[in-house]
Design an enzyme around this catalytic site. Structure first.
Site, PDB file in Angstrom:
ATOM      1  CE1 TYR A  97      -1.339  -0.601   4.813  1.00 49.82           C
ATOM      2  CE2 TYR A  97       0.921  -0.017   4.346  1.00 49.82           C
ATOM      3  CZ  TYR A  97      -0.060  -0.360   5.240  1.00 49.82           C
ATOM      4  OH  TYR A  97       0.241  -0.463   6.571  1.00 49.82           O
ATOM      5  CD  GLU A  98      -0.645   4.864   1.825  1.00 48.48           C
ATOM      6  OE1 GLU A  98      -0.794   5.732   0.948  1.00 48.48           O
ATOM      7  OE2 GLU A  98      -1.557   4.518   2.585  1.00 48.48           O
ATOM      8  N   GLY A  99       1.538   2.681  -2.640  1.00 48.90           N
ATOM      9  CA  GLY A  99       2.413   2.482  -3.785  1.00 48.90           C
ATOM     10  C   GLY A  99       3.351   1.323  -3.540  1.00 48.90           C
TER      11      GLY A  99
END
Length: 595
Positions: A440-442
């Site tokens: 997550y968050e890239g």
């Protein structure tokens, strides 16, 4: 189950001796002054709360998880009560703007408390961390009216916040999102669509949840250029600013997932929910990146926190567990076997955990100070330099520290042997909880493309040179210092090599853009190992200046030596892999992947 103990000696060493936090705090024009007594009190109380309140909830949260019904989401036993204690203690307001009831303390100091909270119980900490990030975004981009309506409640922790980006058909490619916003005559919008993977989208810990939602206004341009940002509260505030009528947003379900089971990961349905534009129309992604950057550094912290927690559990077990005899002769002759910690391979795993955790702590704290400087320094040139450097280092921190944190967590399981696979010891939970951090968050791949493609290649290498010049200057200053030669010589060589590799990749990319994608993750990991080498050299230099009889400082130097001799050589394999090019990656026809 490991009982977390805040590593206050190491935290203080990094803050006070390596990063000169007193000088740093004094340079921040718009933050409250931080005396040493105040900082010590904050760290001590943060440690107590994390150790005594949150750590006992970690296994309970994993076992019970969150439960969903049409009326909402219930968090595990003790979570709501812990949050009430957290809010009453003033922790949510610690780094917030005094204009809205905050204490105005530096964000980098708040991050240290977040590390302790996260190490003790990451799933619980996600509710508070995202809420504080949402409030910071509104401080920067929201209108005065929205700030007056929401920020006081979010600052004192009465209301929480989320960010709602992802949809089922588009993960990181937000240009494909379908959630729509229809304008109302009163200036508000009706928001319609479904968001998935929304951490803390619904729960029972706060009386209201303020969702920050990306949506597309009717007639907006396609792709990322047509995305706007909206505040969509669970309950609409009434005329007195208190919780009013229920808005048209509901949790449709929660995900059944590998880890962080006590953190509600929600499917959120927006059925004509009333929303309010934040910032300019069609500029929502620019504003949301403010929160995403904060979340990326927070996610890096998860890698550090899990690595620290796993190291503490593994170290205690390795000291206690008797298993076999040392190859160099008995170390516990009066017992039936020697403790695990005397065996070379166990020590290799423990030292790897220690080196990665302590190196990552120094690295993340430094990046957090750069972010402080960018936001709050009164020196415009210092702000510009801090912005450039923090933008370069944030994707490295997010991806490298979570990847190596996962390595450390797996070593923690390995030290326990078969017991590490059993739930009651808590080591496998750390692995499961941490695994999401690389996604997550890239994902790691997206962070790597951001680093190599956007930050390094996109600036013509200038953004990288901001950092390599700092390393070069450090090596020059330290080259004649007794005991520093093994560190400085290797660091200087890698620093020069980093620039050389970057130039070669740039040349390759001019004829084939896939060279960037093929090299990017190896480039990021190489960058991460060099970044930690810089931090370990700084720590070794400080330790060598200290009391030669201080066991803590001796261990610092020894851990730095271990990092340089046993971990830093990994840069060579990453260099070879990325310079071997994209041909072997891209040559195979898609049909040949499986027969």
């Amino acid at each position: 189950m490991p009982q977390y103990t805040a590593p206050l000696r190491d935290i203080n060493f990094v803050l006070k001796e390596v990063l000169n936090c007193d000088k740093h705090f004094a340079s921040l024009a718009s933050r409250e002054e931080v005396s040493e007594d105040l900082m010590d009190a904050i760290l001590t109380e943060g440690a107590k709360f994390s150790e005594n309140v949150l750590s006992p909830l970690n296994q309970i949260g994993d076992q019970q998880g969150c439960t969903w019904s049409e009326s909402g989401v219930t968090t595990p036993d003790g979570f709501k009560e812990a949050y009430q204690q957290f809010a009453e203690g003033g922790w949510p307001s610690m780094t917030a703007n005094p204009q809205f009831g905050g204490q105005g303390l530096p964000n980098s100091l708040g991050l240290v408390v977040t590390e302790m909270v996260s190490s003790a119980c990451w799933a619980w900490g996600m509710y508070t961390g995202l809420s504080q990030s949402a409030a910071r975004l509104l401080e920067v981009y929201a209108s005065d009216e929205l700030q007056e309506t929401y920020l006081a409640k979010m600052t004192d922790g009465t209301w929480g916040g989320t960010m709602c980006l992802t949809e089922s058909h588009c993960g990181s490619d937000l240009g494909l999102l379908r959630t729509k916003a229809e304008a109302n005559a009163d200036g508000s919008f009706n928001i319609t669509g479904t968001k998935i993977f929304i951490s803390g989208g619904e729960h029972d810990m706060m009386e209201n949840i303020v969702h920050l939602v990306l949506a597309r206004v009717e007639g907006a341009p396609a792709g990322t250029k047509g995305i706007s940002l909206f505040v969509v509260p669970k309950f609409l505030p009434d005329a007195n600013g208190e919780v009013g009528e229920r808005n048209g947003v509901h949790c449709g379900s929660i995900e059944h997932k590998m880890g962080i089971k006590a953190s509600a990961t929600c499917v959120m349905n927006f059925d004509g929910a009333k929303g309010f534009l934040v910032g300019e129309e069609n500029r929502g992604l620019n504003a949301m990146f403010h929160m995403m950057n904060s979340a990326r550094l927070g996610t890096a912290l998860q890698g550090l926190s899990a690595g620290e927690a796993s190291f503490q559990g593994a170290l205690a077990y390795a000291r206690d567990r008797l298993q076999m005899r040392s190859l160099s002769g008995p170390k516990n002759p009066d017992g039936p076997a020697d403790p695990l910690i005397v065996h070379a391979d166990v020590r290799r795993m423990l030292l790897t955990q220690k080196a990665l955790a302590e190196g990552s702590r120094a690295f993340i704290y430094w990046v957090a100070q750069l972010v402080d400087t960018f936001y709050f320094s009164g020196d415009e040139e210092e702000r510009r330099k801090a912005e450039e450097l923090s933008e370069l280092l944030t994707p490295i921190a997010k991806a490298f520290v979570t990847e190596t944190g996962l390595e450390s967590a797996n070593y923690g399981m390995q030290v326990f042997g078969g017991h590490g696979f059993i739930s009651e010891w808590g080591m496998e939970q750390i692995v499961r909880d941490l695994r999401i951090s690389t996604l997550y968050e890239g994902t790691t791949g997206i962070q790597a493309l951001d680093l190599l493609g956007r930050k390094v290649m996109g600036s013509g290498g200038k953004q990288l040179m901001v950092f390599t010049k700092i390393i070069h200057q450090f090596c020059k200053e330290q080259q004649d210092k007794p005991g520093m030669a093994p560190f400085v010589e290797k660091l200087a060589a890698l620093n020069a090599e980093w620039g050389d590799i970057t130039g070669k990749l740039g040349e390759k990319a001019m004829s084939n853009a896939d060279e960037v994608g093929a090299a990017s993750v190896d480039y990021l990991m190489y960058s991460g190992y060099v970044s930690l080498a810089f931090m370990w050299a700084r720590m070794a230099s400080i330790a060598l200046d200290g009391d030669a009889d201080d066991a803590f400082l001796q261990a610092k130097v020894q851990t730095a030596q271990f990092y340089y001799q046993r971990i830093l050589p990994r840069t060579e394999s990453h260099k070879i892999a990325m310079l071997n090019g994209a041909d072997s990656v891209m040559a195979m026809p898609e049909a040949s992947f499986a027969f």
